[in-house]
Write a protein that holds these residues in place. Structure first.
Motif, PDB file in Angstrom:
ATOM      1  N   ASP A  95       0.852  -1.187   0.000  1.00  0.00           N
ATOM      2  CA  ASP A  95       0.000   0.000   0.000  1.00  0.00           C
ATOM      3  C   ASP A  95       0.882   1.230   0.000  1.00  0.00           C
ATOM      4  N   LEU A  96       0.311   2.396  -0.269  1.00  0.00           N
ATOM      5  CA  LEU A  96       1.099   3.605  -0.507  1.00  0.00           C
ATOM      6  C   LEU A  96       1.973   3.979   0.683  1.00  0.00           C
ATOM      7  N   HIS A 125      -3.142   5.067 -10.265  1.00  0.00           N
ATOM      8  CA  HIS A 125      -3.912   3.895  -9.832  1.00  0.00           C
ATOM      9  C   HIS A 125      -5.048   4.272  -8.878  1.00  0.00           C
ATOM     10  N   LYS A 126      -5.317   5.581  -8.793  1.00  0.00           N
ATOM     11  CA  LYS A 126      -6.436   6.109  -7.999  1.00  0.00           C
ATOM     12  C   LYS A 126      -6.324   5.799  -6.508  1.00  0.00           C
ATOM     13  N   GLU A 127      -5.090   5.744  -6.026  1.00  0.00           N
ATOM     14  CA  GLU A 127      -4.878   5.586  -4.580  1.00  0.00           C
ATOM     15  C   GLU A 127      -4.994   6.922  -3.867  1.00  0.00           C
ATOM     16  N   ALA A 178       0.804   6.228  -7.770  1.00  0.00           N
ATOM     17  CA  ALA A 178      -0.351   6.036  -6.880  1.00  0.00           C
ATOM     18  C   ALA A 178      -1.555   6.810  -7.386  1.00  0.00           C
ATOM     19  N   LYS A 225      -5.419  12.116   0.739  1.00  0.00           N
ATOM     20  CA  LYS A 225      -6.697  11.460   0.495  1.00  0.00           C
ATOM     21  C   LYS A 225      -7.879  12.328   0.921  1.00  0.00           C
TER      22      LYS A 225
END
Length: 227
Positions: free
Chosen positions: A105-106, A167-169, A164, A225
């Motif tokens: 994960d990021l 990839h829409k993170e 990221a 986010k």
């Protein structure tokens, strides 16, 4: 997230590497050997003493050469230091790029890249930090490699954030360049703090560093986010 049993291959590499073509002819080979001896000796002394305390005479003596042989290869101590620093920069940046892992994960991805960078540079941290002191104290100095290293760290982290975002993170409209700048600043501030708290051998408390870094990166990613 941080694996203390992981061994970063590049962390054990010599501080000095050469991308130059192998010279031909005995005289050229001898000069290149002397050049590498000087750089290895200088790297050791800069690591142990810092830039100011490592004299040209000491560097030549440690290399088993005369000061004349030193000046046959380099103009002055600044040039030697910059060459050592450039090699260190390349090694650390390569390690960070190689640590990119899309399966994580990021937060873990950024954390792994930065921790591998710290592993690679911990015993040469004094060289990097000496460059900052030189730049601050000399103002418009020729010491640009430290700025380059800082930029390259940011570019590595920015590439990870771009991936990221693709990839829409993280949201598409968020300013990831600002986030990369924040992570760059955290990276270098952590290096300074870790060096100040290091033991006599220059080793960092990696567990403490990893824990702090996890919290820092998590805050930055959460901010992205939420933006």
């Amino acid at each position: 997230m941080y694996d203390p049993n992981h061994i970063t291959t590049s962390a054990s590499e010599p501080a000095i590497t050469s991308d130059k073509p192998v010279p031909t002819g005995n005289r050229a080979k001898s000069k290149e050997r002397n050049r590498l001896k000087i750089l290895e000796s200088a790297a050791t002394l800069f690591r142990e003493r810092g830039f100011e305390a490592a004299t040209l005479r000491d560097i030549a003596r440690a290399a088993g050469l005369s000061t004349g042989a030193l000046f046959a290869n380099f103009a002055d101590k600044n040039e030697i230091f910059l060459t050592v620093l450039e090699s260190e920069n390349s090694r650390v940046i390569r390690t960070m790029r190689d640590a990119h892992n899309e399966k994580l994960d990021l937060v873990a991805r950024l954390h792994t890249q930065l921790m591998r960078g710290y592993e690679a540079t911990q015993h040469n941290a004094r060289i990097v930090l000496s460059a900052f002191v030189m730049k601050w104290s000399q103002g418009q100095s020729p010491v640009n490699q430290v700025g380059q290293m800082s930029d390259l760290i940011r570019f590595v982290l920015l590439d990870t954030l771009k991936s990221a975002q693709a990839h829409k993170e993280v949201p598409q409209g968020v300013d990831i360049e600002v986030a990369a700048e924040v992570l760059e600043d955290l990276c270098l501030a952590n290096l300074r703090r870790a060096y100040q708290a290091s033991d006599e051998s220059g080793a960092f408390d990696m567990d403490k560093l990893a824990k702090s870094l996890t919290a820092q990166i998590a805050l930055v990613v959460a901010g992205l986010k939420a933006a």
